[in-house]
Design a protein around this motif. Structure first.
Motif, mmCIF file in Angstrom:
data_model
loop_
_atom_site.group_PDB
_atom_site.id
_atom_site.type_symbol
_atom_site.label_atom_id
_atom_site.label_comp_id
_atom_site.label_asym_id
_atom_site.label_seq_id
_atom_site.Cartn_x
_atom_site.Cartn_y
_atom_site.Cartn_z
ATOM 1 N N LYS A 26 61.810 -51.127 -79.539
ATOM 2 C CA LYS A 26 63.032 -51.407 -78.189
ATOM 3 C C LYS A 26 63.437 -52.255 -78.425
ATOM 4 C CE LYS A 26 60.134 -50.411 -74.275
ATOM 5 N NZ LYS A 26 59.584 -50.854 -72.944
ATOM 6 N N ALA A 27 62.810 -53.819 -78.859
ATOM 7 C CA ALA A 27 63.637 -54.819 -78.820
ATOM 8 C C ALA A 27 64.354 -54.600 -80.204
ATOM 9 C CB ALA A 27 62.724 -55.340 -79.666
ATOM 10 N N GLU A 28 65.228 -53.551 -80.737
ATOM 11 C CA GLU A 28 65.661 -53.000 -82.039
ATOM 12 C C GLU A 28 66.960 -53.172 -81.327
ATOM 13 O OE1 GLU A 28 64.328 -52.122 -85.116
ATOM 14 O OE2 GLU A 28 66.187 -51.560 -86.296
ATOM 15 N N PHE A 29 67.031 -52.015 -80.655
ATOM 16 C CA PHE A 29 67.974 -51.374 -80.339
ATOM 17 C C PHE A 29 67.919 -51.406 -78.580
ATOM 18 C CE2 PHE A 29 66.316 -48.492 -83.643
ATOM 19 C CZ PHE A 29 67.266 -48.145 -84.555
ATOM 20 N N GLU A 30 67.267 -52.761 -78.319
ATOM 21 C CA GLU A 30 67.845 -53.413 -76.791
ATOM 22 C C GLU A 30 67.495 -51.805 -76.050
ATOM 23 O OE1 GLU A 30 71.957 -54.957 -77.115
ATOM 24 O OE2 GLU A 30 70.425 -57.366 -78.395
ATOM 25 N N VAL A 31 66.274 -51.309 -76.125
ATOM 26 C CA VAL A 31 66.447 -50.404 -74.767
ATOM 27 C C VAL A 31 66.088 -50.462 -73.243
ATOM 28 C CG1 VAL A 31 64.919 -48.203 -74.830
ATOM 29 C CG2 VAL A 31 65.564 -48.479 -76.869
ATOM 30 N N ASP A 32 67.001 -49.821 -72.613
ATOM 31 C CA ASP A 32 66.795 -49.462 -71.093
ATOM 32 C C ASP A 32 65.785 -48.496 -70.816
ATOM 33 O OD1 ASP A 32 68.743 -51.108 -70.412
ATOM 34 O OD2 ASP A 32 70.035 -49.741 -71.366
ATOM 35 N N LEU A 33 65.106 -46.897 -71.462
ATOM 36 C CA LEU A 33 64.343 -46.384 -70.788
ATOM 37 C C LEU A 33 63.927 -45.734 -72.262
ATOM 38 C CD1 LEU A 33 63.673 -44.222 -68.528
ATOM 39 C CD2 LEU A 33 65.694 -43.021 -68.802
ATOM 40 N N VAL A 34 63.222 -45.635 -71.961
ATOM 41 C CA VAL A 34 62.071 -44.819 -73.174
ATOM 42 C C VAL A 34 61.115 -43.164 -72.828
ATOM 43 C CG1 VAL A 34 59.583 -44.545 -74.848
ATOM 44 C CG2 VAL A 34 61.396 -46.637 -74.079
ATOM 45 N N ILE A 35 61.660 -42.548 -73.230
ATOM 46 C CA ILE A 35 60.795 -41.224 -73.253
ATOM 47 C C ILE A 35 60.557 -40.454 -74.035
ATOM 48 C CG2 ILE A 35 61.951 -38.970 -72.188
ATOM 49 C CD1 ILE A 35 64.626 -40.131 -71.004
ATOM 50 N N ALA A 36 59.204 -40.300 -74.065
ATOM 51 C CA ALA A 36 58.432 -39.493 -74.887
ATOM 52 C C ALA A 36 58.385 -37.859 -74.830
ATOM 53 C CB ALA A 36 57.187 -40.655 -75.576
ATOM 54 N N ASN A 37 57.880 -37.182 -75.735
ATOM 55 C CA ASN A 37 57.345 -36.049 -75.811
ATOM 56 C C ASN A 37 55.617 -36.199 -76.024
ATOM 57 O OD1 ASN A 37 56.042 -32.809 -76.581
ATOM 58 N ND2 ASN A 37 58.553 -32.758 -76.018
ATOM 59 N N GLY A 38 55.545 -36.019 -74.282
ATOM 60 C CA GLY A 38 53.303 -36.130 -75.000
ATOM 61 C C GLY A 38 52.795 -35.024 -74.800
ATOM 62 N N GLU A 39 53.492 -33.579 -75.854
ATOM 63 C CA GLU A 39 52.700 -32.793 -75.545
ATOM 64 C C GLU A 39 51.171 -32.597 -76.259
ATOM 65 O OE1 GLU A 39 53.507 -28.498 -76.210
ATOM 66 O OE2 GLU A 39 53.872 -29.552 -78.735
ATOM 67 N N ASN A 40 51.164 -33.718 -76.609
ATOM 68 C CA ASN A 40 49.984 -33.128 -78.368
ATOM 69 C C ASN A 40 49.284 -34.685 -78.561
ATOM 70 O OD1 ASN A 40 52.941 -31.803 -80.179
ATOM 71 N ND2 ASN A 40 51.277 -31.112 -79.950
ATOM 72 N N VAL A 41 49.515 -35.116 -77.416
ATOM 73 C CA VAL A 41 48.907 -36.445 -77.598
ATOM 74 C C VAL A 41 47.387 -36.391 -77.640
ATOM 75 C CG1 VAL A 41 49.078 -38.926 -76.130
ATOM 76 C CG2 VAL A 41 50.805 -37.707 -76.116
ATOM 77 N N ALA A 42 46.675 -35.726 -76.476
ATOM 78 C CA ALA A 42 45.856 -35.724 -76.990
ATOM 79 C C ALA A 42 44.724 -34.887 -78.439
ATOM 80 C CB ALA A 42 44.916 -35.268 -75.998
ATOM 81 N N GLY A 43 44.953 -35.313 -79.767
ATOM 82 C CA GLY A 43 44.627 -34.682 -80.489
ATOM 83 C C GLY A 43 45.045 -33.419 -80.740
ATOM 84 N N GLY A 44 46.433 -33.346 -80.232
ATOM 85 C CA GLY A 44 47.245 -31.547 -80.885
ATOM 86 C C GLY A 44 47.393 -30.789 -78.955
ATOM 87 N N ARG A 45 46.528 -31.035 -78.212
ATOM 88 C CA ARG A 45 46.434 -30.851 -77.278
ATOM 89 C C ARG A 45 46.926 -31.650 -76.134
ATOM 90 N NH1 ARG A 45 43.353 -28.778 -80.850
ATOM 91 N NH2 ARG A 45 43.949 -27.241 -81.662
ATOM 92 N N GLY A 46 48.242 -31.175 -75.139
ATOM 93 C CA GLY A 46 48.026 -32.113 -73.962
ATOM 94 C C GLY A 46 47.814 -33.719 -73.604
ATOM 95 N N ILE A 47 47.262 -34.038 -73.332
ATOM 96 C CA ILE A 47 47.974 -35.238 -72.944
ATOM 97 C C ILE A 47 47.037 -35.542 -70.756
ATOM 98 C CG2 ILE A 47 49.522 -35.771 -70.912
ATOM 99 C CD1 ILE A 47 49.901 -38.411 -72.609
ATOM 100 N N THR A 48 45.706 -36.675 -71.243
ATOM 101 C CA THR A 48 45.033 -37.079 -70.772
ATOM 102 C C THR A 48 45.572 -38.085 -69.867
ATOM 103 O OG1 THR A 48 43.068 -38.878 -72.156
ATOM 104 C CG2 THR A 48 42.716 -36.079 -72.441
ATOM 105 N N VAL A 49 44.902 -38.720 -68.332
ATOM 106 C CA VAL A 49 45.293 -39.113 -67.694
ATOM 107 C C VAL A 49 45.007 -40.348 -68.324
ATOM 108 C CG1 VAL A 49 44.679 -40.556 -65.707
ATOM 109 C CG2 VAL A 49 44.837 -38.107 -65.257
ATOM 110 N N ASN A 50 44.155 -40.889 -69.733
ATOM 111 C CA ASN A 50 44.320 -41.555 -69.383
ATOM 112 C C ASN A 50 44.779 -42.612 -70.779
ATOM 113 O OD1 ASN A 50 42.338 -44.264 -71.231
ATOM 114 N ND2 ASN A 50 41.383 -43.715 -72.141
ATOM 115 N N TYR A 51 44.506 -41.435 -71.136
ATOM 116 C CA TYR A 51 46.329 -41.623 -73.126
ATOM 117 C C TYR A 51 47.554 -42.113 -71.995
ATOM 118 C CZ TYR A 51 43.085 -39.830 -76.358
ATOM 119 O OH TYR A 51 42.086 -40.417 -77.056
#
Ligand SMILES: [Fe+2]
Ligand SMILES: [Fe+2]
Length: 268
Positions: A26-51
């Motif tokens: 983020k610092a290197e590219f002086e980013v204003d906004l970060v968007i991430a696809n999170g469909e696989n965050v929880a071991g490949g299957r979705g994303i939990t509230v905690n994650y």
């Protein structure tokens, strides 16, 4: 407007890459906004509230989804997460969650973010993403910029979506295949495009899972349990710069980095 879009974040390796390296990117590219696809965050299957909370802590502002989004549907109801987690807008028969949002930066600029699912080679009840995006753009409030995550399998469908939206949105980024493509470019109308942003997760894998059980299933047809790989963590994403006056893209740059972890990942 400088946007960092991160390809499907996969499991333990993907989360750790962001925990340890997102601040420096983020610092290197002086980013204003970060968007991430999170469909696989929880071991490949979705994303939990905690994650979701952890991803926010690492520096992600908005999470998009895909065909795995409803493996953990509670994120679409929890008041702490439902505003920043999207799922594809064109899932038929789905009431929970939303497929678009407007994110407002501290300086007042706004980015309308749309999450769509492709129909080609994808199972399930999915409305036409082309008609869906028309409806969303027609009803979305005026934004400084517009960004689309098109979660789709077929390269042809993705490039057609970019042609369809050229000049109407700042960027169309593909996700879902977990393989970063070498075709990042700006269309004549000013829309930045990449067929697939790739995967932030274990590069030594079969798109995130260990390859051995998958090959066994291919050879025998027997159902097997998939196991997430944690080897060769990498970051995949794209940096996009949009002109605040013209709304046109001025730059799209794919990012592919490999990392080594020196200590075991925390157990959460
Ligand atoms: Fe994925
Ligand atoms: Fe997917």
């Amino acid at each position: 407007m400088k946007i960092l879009f991160i390809g499907d974040v996969f499991g333990d390796a993907g989360r750790r890459v962001l925990a340890e390296h997102l601040p420096e990117i983020k610092a290197e590219f002086e980013v204003d906004l970060v968007i991430a696809n999170g469909e696989n965050v929880a071991g490949g299957r979705g994303i939990t509230v905690n994650y979701v909370k952890k991803m926010k802590h690492y520096g992600v502002n908005v999470l998009t989804g895909g065909n795995h989004s409803f493996a953990q549907p509670e994120v679409f109801e929890d008041p702490k997460t439902k505003e920043i987690v999207l799922r594809p807008a064109n899932f038929s028969c789905v009431k929970r969650g939303k497929g678009s949002t407007v994110f407002t930066l501290d300086d007042g600029r706004t980015v309308g973010i749309v999450n769509l699912m492709g129909k080609v080679f994808i199972e399930g009840k999915i409305r036409c993403p082309f008609k869906e995006v028309d409806e969303i753009l027609n009803t979305m409030p005026e934004c400084t910029h517009l960004f689309v995550d098109f979660h789709a399998e077929a390269t042809s469908e993705k490039v057609c979506m970019a042609h369809y939206l050229d000049g109407r949105v700042g960027a169309v980024c593909g996700t879902h295949t977990h393989v970063q493509t070498n075709d990042a470019r700006i269309f004549p109308g000013g829309t930045a495009f990449i067929t697939d942003a790739g995967m932030t997760g274990p590069e030594y894998s079969a798109i995130g899972m260990t390859h051995e059980p998958i090959i066994y299933r291919i050879l025998t047809g027997e159902p097997v349990k998939f196991v997430q790989s944690k080897e060769d963590p990498m970051f995949n994403g794209v940096f996009i710069e949009l002109d605040d006056e013209t709304k046109r893209a001025v730059k799209i740059e794919p990012i592919y980095r490999r990392y080594q972890f020196t200590a075991p990942m925390e157990d959460d």
